[in-house]
Design a protein around this motif. Structure first.
Motif, PDB file in Angstrom:
ATOM      1  N   UNK A  80       0.875  -1.178   0.000  1.00  0.00           N
ATOM      2  CA  UNK A  80       0.000   0.000   0.000  1.00  0.00           C
ATOM      3  C   UNK A  80       0.909   1.224   0.000  1.00  0.00           C
ATOM      4  N   UNK A  81       0.739   2.087  -1.003  1.00  0.00           N
ATOM      5  CA  UNK A  81       1.569   3.282  -1.127  1.00  0.00           C
ATOM      6  C   UNK A  81       0.719   4.530  -0.982  1.00  0.00           C
ATOM      7  N   UNK A  82       1.343   5.606  -0.493  1.00  0.00           N
ATOM      8  CA  UNK A  82       0.666   6.896  -0.627  1.00  0.00           C
ATOM      9  C   UNK A  82       1.430   7.724  -1.649  1.00  0.00           C
ATOM     10  N   UNK A  83       0.680   8.558  -2.370  1.00  0.00           N
ATOM     11  CA  UNK A  83       1.253   9.410  -3.418  1.00  0.00           C
ATOM     12  C   UNK A  83       1.476  10.815  -2.858  1.00  0.00           C
ATOM     13  N   UNK A  84       2.050  11.664  -3.653  1.00  0.00           N
ATOM     14  CA  UNK A  84       2.345  13.049  -3.241  1.00  0.00           C
ATOM     15  C   UNK A  84       1.137  13.755  -2.634  1.00  0.00           C
ATOM     16  N   UNK A  85      -0.046  13.535  -3.191  1.00  0.00           N
ATOM     17  CA  UNK A  85      -1.248  14.230  -2.713  1.00  0.00           C
ATOM     18  C   UNK A  85      -1.981  13.440  -1.622  1.00  0.00           C
ATOM     19  N   UNK A  86      -1.330  12.377  -1.129  1.00  0.00           N
ATOM     20  CA  UNK A  86      -1.936  11.597  -0.050  1.00  0.00           C
ATOM     21  C   UNK A  86      -2.836  10.467  -0.524  1.00  0.00           C
ATOM     22  N   UNK A  87      -3.100  10.381  -1.829  1.00  0.00           N
ATOM     23  CA  UNK A  87      -3.912   9.281  -2.356  1.00  0.00           C
ATOM     24  C   UNK A  87      -3.244   7.942  -2.051  1.00  0.00           C
ATOM     25  N   UNK A  88      -4.082   6.924  -1.863  1.00  0.00           N
ATOM     26  CA  UNK A  88      -3.555   5.588  -1.568  1.00  0.00           C
ATOM     27  C   UNK A  88      -3.748   4.662  -2.759  1.00  0.00           C
ATOM     28  N   UNK A  89      -2.717   3.890  -3.074  1.00  0.00           N
ATOM     29  CA  UNK A  89      -2.819   2.903  -4.152  1.00  0.00           C
ATOM     30  C   UNK A  89      -2.160   1.586  -3.721  1.00  0.00           C
ATOM     31  N   UNK A  90      -2.522   0.513  -4.430  1.00  0.00           N
ATOM     32  CA  UNK A  90      -1.957  -0.805  -4.113  1.00  0.00           C
ATOM     33  C   UNK A  90      -1.227  -1.410  -5.292  1.00  0.00           C
ATOM     34  N   UNK A  91      -0.216  -2.186  -4.988  1.00  0.00           N
ATOM     35  CA  UNK A  91       0.423  -3.028  -6.006  1.00  0.00           C
ATOM     36  C   UNK A  91       0.583  -4.409  -5.395  1.00  0.00           C
ATOM     37  N   UNK A  92       0.529  -5.437  -6.247  1.00  0.00           N
ATOM     38  CA  UNK A  92       0.639  -6.799  -5.739  1.00  0.00           C
ATOM     39  C   UNK A  92       1.732  -7.540  -6.506  1.00  0.00           C
ATOM     40  N   UNK A  93       2.553  -8.266  -5.750  1.00  0.00           N
ATOM     41  CA  UNK A  93       3.577  -9.108  -6.365  1.00  0.00           C
ATOM     42  C   UNK A  93       3.161 -10.568  -6.218  1.00  0.00           C
ATOM     43  N   UNK A 103       1.175  -6.719 -10.296  1.00  0.00           N
ATOM     44  CA  UNK A 103      -0.103  -6.169 -10.726  1.00  0.00           C
ATOM     45  C   UNK A 103      -0.114  -4.700 -10.326  1.00  0.00           C
ATOM     46  N   UNK A 104      -0.255  -3.810 -11.314  1.00  0.00           N
ATOM     47  CA  UNK A 104      -0.163  -2.376 -11.018  1.00  0.00           C
ATOM     48  C   UNK A 104      -1.515  -1.676 -11.085  1.00  0.00           C
ATOM     49  N   UNK A 105      -1.602  -0.600 -10.322  1.00  0.00           N
ATOM     50  CA  UNK A 105      -2.771   0.276 -10.282  1.00  0.00           C
ATOM     51  C   UNK A 105      -2.597   1.398 -11.301  1.00  0.00           C
ATOM     52  N   UNK A 106      -3.704   1.810 -11.941  1.00  0.00           N
ATOM     53  CA  UNK A 106      -3.593   2.869 -12.952  1.00  0.00           C
ATOM     54  C   UNK A 106      -4.416   4.116 -12.622  1.00  0.00           C
ATOM     55  N   UNK A 107      -5.334   3.995 -11.644  1.00  0.00           N
ATOM     56  CA  UNK A 107      -6.140   5.153 -11.256  1.00  0.00           C
ATOM     57  C   UNK A 107      -6.372   5.116  -9.744  1.00  0.00           C
ATOM     58  N   UNK A 108      -6.615   6.277  -9.158  1.00  0.00           N
ATOM     59  CA  UNK A 108      -7.018   6.321  -7.753  1.00  0.00           C
ATOM     60  C   UNK A 108      -8.527   6.140  -7.746  1.00  0.00           C
ATOM     61  N   UNK A 109      -8.981   4.956  -7.308  1.00  0.00           N
ATOM     62  CA  UNK A 109     -10.399   4.616  -7.423  1.00  0.00           C
ATOM     63  C   UNK A 109     -10.719   4.259  -8.869  1.00  0.00           C
ATOM     64  N   UNK A 110     -11.989   4.009  -9.149  1.00  0.00           N
ATOM     65  CA  UNK A 110     -12.354   3.616 -10.517  1.00  0.00           C
ATOM     66  C   UNK A 110     -13.811   3.990 -10.757  1.00  0.00           C
ATOM     67  N   UNK A 127      -6.596  10.121 -12.456  1.00  0.00           N
ATOM     68  CA  UNK A 127      -5.724   9.180 -13.149  1.00  0.00           C
ATOM     69  C   UNK A 127      -4.352   9.193 -12.500  1.00  0.00           C
ATOM     70  N   UNK A 128      -3.655   8.068 -12.552  1.00  0.00           N
ATOM     71  CA  UNK A 128      -2.238   8.093 -12.181  1.00  0.00           C
ATOM     72  C   UNK A 128      -1.448   8.607 -13.370  1.00  0.00           C
ATOM     73  N   UNK A 129      -0.330   9.250 -13.095  1.00  0.00           N
ATOM     74  CA  UNK A 129       0.581   9.627 -14.175  1.00  0.00           C
ATOM     75  C   UNK A 129       1.407   8.399 -14.534  1.00  0.00           C
ATOM     76  N   UNK A 130       2.029   8.441 -15.696  1.00  0.00           N
ATOM     77  CA  UNK A 130       2.836   7.275 -16.082  1.00  0.00           C
ATOM     78  C   UNK A 130       3.941   7.032 -15.061  1.00  0.00           C
TER      79      UNK A 130
END
Ligand code: SAH
Length: 349
Positions: A80-93, A103-110, A127-130
């Motif tokens: 579980x990561x937080x981004x610059x603006x505090x948004x939370x995203x997940x990645x799974x190995x 498995x990567x996340x491409x948007x904050x929420x959907x 959207x997430x940036x590249x």
């Protein structure tokens, strides 16, 4: 301030030239980011102090901060990561016989609102940036470095609809696929979409070697529209037409993802409809055990029930597989870790 991960290889060289440097400096920065995988500009020790100071005025390396890491008995790791603006995203190995996959996340929420999915419980915030997508892969690779494991596969199947963030996702793919970047082979990268038809045409015309997976989940319009709102915008017929176009432009095998939801899409009539629908398409169907999401009330079929569906489908001449579950002992379903944190903190990030 901007993350250096935002630039693909060519763009990094252009950035160097714009600063009045040699193109080669862009190459060097790229090597530091993706070969040596440093997280600070200060660590780029073959750049002069002056260059590093100039870079630091405008750039940083990673936009991610680790909030939580869960490790499953089977080796699955959830971040579980937080981004610059505090948004939370997940990645799974995940570890497979054929390699190591993220498995990567491409948007904050959907915003796709699929009835069974945890990601749709919160609307898309942005959207997430590249660079934010690239950062997930580099972070996890760096975490694996000490065990000398290499990420060999990427699935773009985390939270978000990649074809609702097309340009950033395509730029992300360029960087991770580039042989001076992480060098992950295009044939080892799968992009999964719920069926954003116009972008399937765009993707087809790119003529890349990336794999395309389609979240199908229902073999008729009535049921699919109930489960997946995208089906109101693009019917199964429109989707299939787009896929036939993709096939005519690309010599790649498609994957259809089909979550087996007990009593919903797992009946013999569905086997028949599914077989008719995918007939003539160079594809296989990946049957997916459902990861129950408390809020939704759907149930998974048992393994035995999945086998019955599988056998019936095979008898109809459809090639299919049953996806093995991973990380059953951690918050493994898409978006679950993030949702848990949001609930605990009662904030919408
Ligand atoms: N938006 C894209 C990619 C993200 S979802 C897409 O729809 O393809 C990745 C896959 O996970 C999709 O096939 C999605 O339908 C599936 N999925 C979502 N929630 C799930 C759950 N609780 N259990 C199993 N698979 C799920």
């Amino acid at each position: 301030m901007k993350s250096l991960y935002e630039y693909n290889y060519e763009q990094m060289q252009e950035m160097a030239v714009e600063k009045g440097w040699k193109k080669f400096r862009g190459h060097q920065i790229f090597q530091w980011l993706y070969r040596k995988r440093v997280f600070t500009i200060d660590d780029m020790s073959d750049l002069s102090l002056e260059t590093r100071e100039l870079l630091k005025k405008e750039y940083f390396v990673s936009p991610l901060q680790l909030k939580e890491k869960q490790v499953s008995k089977d080796g699955t790791r959830k971040y579980l990561f937080s981004l610059e603006d505090g948004s939370l995203i997940e990645s799974v190995f995940m570890q497979f016989d054929y390699g190591n996959s993220i498995c990567v996340t491409t948007q904050v929420g959907c915003n796709m609102g699929c009835a069974f999915c945890a990601s749709g419980l919160t609307k898309k915030r942005r959207n997430l940036t590249s660079g934010e997508i690239v950062a997930q892969v580099v972070y996890v690779q760096k975490d694996l470095d000490e065990q000398e494991k290499r990420l060999s596969h990427i699935v773009v199947m985390g939270t978000g609809e990649p074809f609702d963030n097309y340009d950033q996702v395509m730029n992300f793919l360029k960087t991770v696929n580039h042989d001076r970047g992480l060098g992950i082979g295009a044939r080892h990268i799968t992009v999964s979409t719920c069926g954003v038809v116009p972008r399937i045409y765009d993707f087809a015309k790119e003529h890349t070697q990336y794999n395309l997976a389609i979240s199908l989940h229902a073999p008729n319009d009535e049921l699919r529209s109930k489960l997946m709102p995208i089906n109101h915008a693009y019917s199964l017929e429109q989707l299939m037409e787009a896929l036939r176009f993709y096939e005519s432009e690309n010599n790649r095998r498609l994957t259809f993802e089909y979550i087996l939801l007990k009593g919903v899409n797992d009946q013999m009539e569905h086997v028949q409809q599914l077989a008719t629908l995918v007939r003539g398409i160079h594809a296989y169907v990946n049957l997916i055990p459902y990861n129950a999401v408390d809020e939704h009330g759907f149930q998974s079929v048992s393994y035995e029930e999945a086998m019955v569906f599988y056998d019936a489908l095979m008898k109809k001449g459809v090639r299919c597989t049953i996806r093995k579950e991973h990380g059953g002992d951690i918050d493994a379903a898409c978006g679950q870790l993030r949702i848990k944190h949001l609930n605990e903190n009662k904030v919408m990030k």
